[in-house]
Design an enzyme around this catalytic site. Structure first.
Site, short mmCIF file in Angstrom:
data_model
loop_
_atom_site.label_atom_id
_atom_site.label_comp_id
_atom_site.label_asym_id
_atom_site.label_seq_id
_atom_site.Cartn_x
_atom_site.Cartn_y
_atom_site.Cartn_z
N ASN A 18 -113.37 -5.94 51.65
CA ASN A 18 -112.31 -5.36 50.83
C ASN A 18 -112.40 -3.83 50.83
O ASN A 18 -111.37 -3.15 50.94
CB ASN A 18 -112.37 -5.91 49.40
CG ASN A 18 -112.11 -7.40 49.31
OD1 ASN A 18 -112.87 -8.16 48.71
ND2 ASN A 18 -111.01 -7.87 49.92
N TRP B 275 -110.01 -16.98 57.36
CA TRP B 275 -109.06 -17.68 56.47
C TRP B 275 -108.92 -19.16 56.80
O TRP B 275 -108.13 -19.87 56.14
CB TRP B 275 -107.69 -16.98 56.49
CG TRP B 275 -107.65 -15.78 55.59
CD1 TRP B 275 -107.77 -14.47 55.93
CD2 TRP B 275 -107.50 -15.80 54.16
NE1 TRP B 275 -107.71 -13.66 54.82
CE2 TRP B 275 -107.54 -14.45 53.72
CE3 TRP B 275 -107.34 -16.81 53.21
CZ2 TRP B 275 -107.43 -14.11 52.37
CZ3 TRP B 275 -107.22 -16.46 51.86
CH2 TRP B 275 -107.27 -15.11 51.46
N ASP C 185 -116.41 -11.51 45.42
CA ASP C 185 -117.57 -12.13 46.07
C ASP C 185 -118.37 -10.96 46.65
O ASP C 185 -118.06 -10.44 47.72
CB ASP C 185 -117.05 -13.08 47.14
CG ASP C 185 -118.13 -13.72 48.01
OD1 ASP C 185 -119.28 -13.23 47.99
OD2 ASP C 185 -117.79 -14.68 48.72
N ARG D 23 -95.86 8.18 39.14
CA ARG D 23 -96.97 7.40 38.60
C ARG D 23 -96.70 5.91 38.73
O ARG D 23 -97.28 5.10 38.03
CB ARG D 23 -97.20 7.81 37.13
CG ARG D 23 -97.64 9.29 37.04
CD ARG D 23 -97.70 9.82 35.65
NE ARG D 23 -96.39 9.88 35.01
CZ ARG D 23 -96.04 10.81 34.12
NH1 ARG D 23 -96.90 11.76 33.76
NH2 ARG D 23 -94.85 10.79 33.58
N HIS E 256 -118.30 -7.25 60.69
CA HIS E 256 -117.44 -7.58 61.81
C HIS E 256 -116.12 -6.81 61.63
O HIS E 256 -115.18 -7.33 61.02
CB HIS E 256 -117.21 -9.09 61.75
CG HIS E 256 -116.90 -9.71 63.04
ND1 HIS E 256 -116.41 -10.98 63.14
CD2 HIS E 256 -117.01 -9.26 64.30
CE1 HIS E 256 -116.23 -11.28 64.40
NE2 HIS E 256 -116.59 -10.26 65.12
#
Ligand SMILES: Nc1nc(=O)c2c([nH]1)NC[C@@H]1CN(c3ccc(C(=O)N[C@@H](CCC(=O)O)C(=O)O)cc3)CN21
Ligand SMILES: O=c1ccn([C@H]2C[C@H](O)[C@@H](COP(=O)(O)O)O2)c(=O)[nH]1
Length: 264
Positions: A177, A80, A169, A126, A51
């Site tokens: 993610n 959420w 997960d 960095r 989605h």
């Protein structure tokens, strides 16, 4: 998305049975890296339908510094809802830490604005880091951050991003993610005038919940398809000006959606 299928396979074949906070039970491995070259297409899982509307709105909501689910609800994104209180609040989660990290001396740090400025002016640095892991505020968060630290890297005019995710997960969260950080990388590359390079995804506890095992097997039985293309409205030159309408996904031809219960 062979990288993702390899992770599913690894967790299924070598994962250790491990109990967890939600009481569901998992198969888990510790430490895994995936790399996605954005030149090869947009890394959206094709072995089940994702989605993308939820993914884009969630990212815009993080970037806006918002931590109340009302914006998500207004846009019919429910991912959420289980963690929000009766006012819709999640406490000082991602948006708060990214945009208004509170220092004990009273200063407030906008890590996203600062990192974009540093990429523009000091690309060899960095220290191009954004962190959501604020130990002093963890107890006030609905859920301590899972994707908790990311670093940018510039070489050969290409911008790369590496994420450290402490807890993953693999069936429900990880596809979101990957797409979310790939999108963030495209956005930051555009506003800093760089090409998008690689998204590197480092996982800590990478787990399949016991009630996702069949769904994971089903995905592994499917043939991965060509990656889609994500285009951003090219006139946008500030990270904070992107709107939902500025994203155009083409060529996404996934296998059908596979439903799975989320562990709360
Ligand atoms: N157990 C767990 N896994 C997660 O991935 C997760 C959490 N908790 N808690 C916080 C956030 C919320 N996230 C979520 C929550 C639900 C879905 C989910 O149910 N996805 C379905 C439906 C997608 C939709 O409605 O847009 C999917 O099939 O991908 C995905 C990510 C990621 N995070
Ligand atoms: O972006 C996200 C957010 C959450 N998750 C998953 C990882 C775990 O399964 C749960 C969080 O539980 P903890 O006990 O706090 O580790 O949510 C994810 O994969 N991606």
């Amino acid at each position: 998305m062979q990288q993702y299928l390899d992770l599913l396979h690894r967790v299924l074949e070598t994962g250790t049975a491990k109990s967890d906070r939600t009481g569901t039970g998992t198969r888990s491995v510790f430490g895994h890296q995936m790399r996605f070259d954005l030149a090869e297409g947009f890394p959206l899982v094709t072995t089940k339908k994702l989605h993308t509307r939820s993914i884009i709105h969630e990212l815009l909501w993080f970037i806006a510094g918002d931590t109340n689910v009302q914006y998500l609800r207004d846009n019919k994104v429910t991912i959420w809802d289980e963690w929000a209180d009766d006012q819709g609040n999640l406490g000082p989660v991602y948006g708060k830490q990214w945009r208004s990290w509170q220092c004990c001396d009273g200063r407030v740090i906008d890590q996203l604005t600062d990192v974009v400025e540093q990429i523009r002016t000091n690309p060899d640095s960095r220290r191009l880091i954004v962190t959501a892991w604020n130990p002093g505020e963890l107890e006030h968060m609905a859920l301590p951050p899972c994707h908790l630290l990311f670093q940018f890297y510039v070489a050969d005019n290409r911008l790369s991003c590496q994420l450290y995710q402490r807890s993953a997960d693999v069936f429900l969260g990880v596809p979101f993610n990957i797409a979310s950080y790939a999108l963030l990388l495209l956005m930051v590359a555009q506003v800093t005038g760089l090409e998008a390079g690689e998204f590197v995804h480092a996982l800590g506890d990478a787990h399949l919940y016991d009630n996702h095992l069949e769904q994971a097997q089903k995905q592994l039985s499917r043939e991965p398809r060509e990656l889609p293309t994500m285009e951003l409205e090219p006139s946008v030159n500030s990270l904070f000006d992107f709107k939902y309408e500025h994203f155009q996904l083409t060529g996404y031809d996934p296998h059908p959606h596979i439903a799975a219960p989320v562990a709360v």
